[in-house]
Design an enzyme around this catalytic site. Structure first.
Site, PDB file in Angstrom:
ATOM      1  N   TYR A  50       2.796   1.875   7.889  1.00 51.44           N
ATOM      2  CA  TYR A  50       1.820   1.764   6.796  1.00 51.44           C
ATOM      3  C   TYR A  50       0.873   2.957   6.873  1.00 51.44           C
ATOM      4  O   TYR A  50       0.455   3.377   7.966  1.00 51.44           O
ATOM      5  CB  TYR A  50       1.013   0.470   6.912  1.00 51.44           C
TER       6      TYR A  50
ATOM      7  N   GLU B 219      -1.841   4.821  -1.139  1.00 51.96           N
ATOM      8  CA  GLU B 219      -1.293   3.936  -0.102  1.00 51.96           C
ATOM      9  C   GLU B 219       0.229   3.961  -0.125  1.00 51.96           C
ATOM     10  O   GLU B 219       0.845   3.987  -1.195  1.00 51.96           O
ATOM     11  CB  GLU B 219      -1.791   2.508  -0.331  1.00 51.96           C
TER      12      GLU B 219
END
Length: 382
Positions: free
Chosen positions: A101, A189
């Site tokens: 992530y 993101e």
């Protein structure tokens, strides 16, 4: 402005981030043609601004043309939590060895950019932060220096990235930071940021939010976003330069200044009401703009009562009153209005409303009493 996945990936690609080959399409035939061109297996992905696409049946793997056609047929038009799928992203399927992530956002408390990295990719980052916070690395960046490769390598190392891909992860972080800075994003993101079996680091998904206040610097952003699923009332408001956000309630709200409008929403909720919108008429609103704002509020059929909460500074209360009179003359609203005027020319504004004797309009002296009254009227109008 939030971007669709494929739009975010296209931005990523322009800034050097590795992404899978793909194509955005809007018809079943184009989806099949794109899949044949890209080469199987492919992933057929619904393009909507909503999470949980996979669970809703909006992400499917196709191994051949027949499956690609079947999945495209089923996903186009699919309703995912109120968002209708009108665009598909056809992407070559990726082999995945590891999922990470990565994100860049603004740390408002530190007043600096914040880079986050975790080896727990593919799940909700909020869950990671709550249950295993030690697995989420957070590091501020000096905005005058930017994210250096050295700092990015340090983040990847501290985060526990596999040793043989630390440099690849660092390169991805630097590119992601570049997207955030150069595209004026509020959020960039990647979840997941994958490592393939041949140790290539790629962005498998993209979540990007752009700062609308910087739109004047990016004319190329004008066509981005999910235009097909925009609320028509919000589109109308934007065209008239009115700050409007549709909500789920039945009490229309108009105020001048974002802080005042937010406070009004809170006070209405405290009295048991449910706001139907956020509408900031802005400073210096004249009668015509007030009239336009009333029209926008009443375009929502759920509205059962309307609250005007005006504290006049630059905005003159007499102009607001004149705008309301004009709106009643042209629109002839059938729902009750509660009006609280305070500040510049408030006495004159109240005199204008009293003289006009508009039907179903109630004047209140305080925000609290106005909120209580509009909640009462909304309940009676059900």
């Amino acid at each position: 402005m939030d971007l669709l996945e494929y739009q975010g990936k296209q931005l990523f690609g322009r800034h050097g981030l590795a992404v899978s080959d793909g194509k955005a399409v809007t018809t079943v035939d184009d989806a099949v043609a794109a899949a044949n061109e890209i080469g199987y297996p492919v992933v057929v992905k619904a393009q909507v601004l909503m999470g949980g696409r996979g669970k809703a049946g909006g992400v499917k793997l196709a191994s051949n043309e027949e499956e690609a056609r079947e999945h495209a047929t089923n996903i186009l038009g699919l309703d995912i939590k109120g968002h209708i799928t009108r665009t598909l992203w056809i992407e070559h399927a990726s082999d995945i060895a590891t999922e990470y992530y990565a994100s860049v956002l603004l740390d408002r408390s530190a007043k600096k950019p914040l880079v986050m990295f975790s080896t727990e990719g593919g799940v909700e980052i909020e869950t990671v932060a709550e249950e295993t916070p030690e697995k989420l690395i957070k590091e501020n960046v000096d905005p005058l220096v930017g994210l250096t490769r050295e700092q990015a390598i340090g983040i990847a190392t501290k985060g526990g990235a596999d040793a043989d891909v630390i440099e690849g992860v660092a390169d991805a972080l630097v590119a992601l930071y570049e997207v955030w800075i150069e595209e004026d994003a509020s959020l960039a993101e990647i979840n997941p940021l994958i490592v393939t079996p041949d140790r290539q680091v790629k962005a498998l998904d993209a979540k990007v939010s752009l700062d609308g206040n910087a739109a004047f610097r990016h004319p190329d952003h004008a066509d981005l976003g999910d235009k097909a699923n925009l609320d028509p009332i919000e589109v109308q408001a934007a065209e008239q330069d009115v700050v409007y956000v549709k909500l789920d309630g039945n009490i229309g709200i108009l105020g001048n200044g974002a802080g005042l409008v937010m406070s009004t929403l809170d006070v209405v909720a405290q009295h048991g009401g449910s706001p139907a919108n956020f509408l900031d008429a802005g400073g210096g609103s004249d009668a015509e703009k007030v009239k336009q704002a009333v029209q926008i509020i009443l375009s929502n059929e759920n509205v059962k009562a309307v609250l005007f909460n005006i504290f006049g500074g630059i905005t003159r209360c007499d102009e607001v009153a004149n705008g309301l009179v004009a709106a009643f003359a042209d629109l002839k609203p059938t729902v009750p209005f509660v009006v609280r005027l305070d500040g510049t020319n408030d006495v004159l504004g109240r005199e204008i409303l009293e003289k006009a004797a508009l039907p179903n309009v109630y004047a209140e002296k305080t925000m609290d009493s106005a909120a209580a009254k509009v909640v009462e009227l909304a309940k009676e109008s059900r």
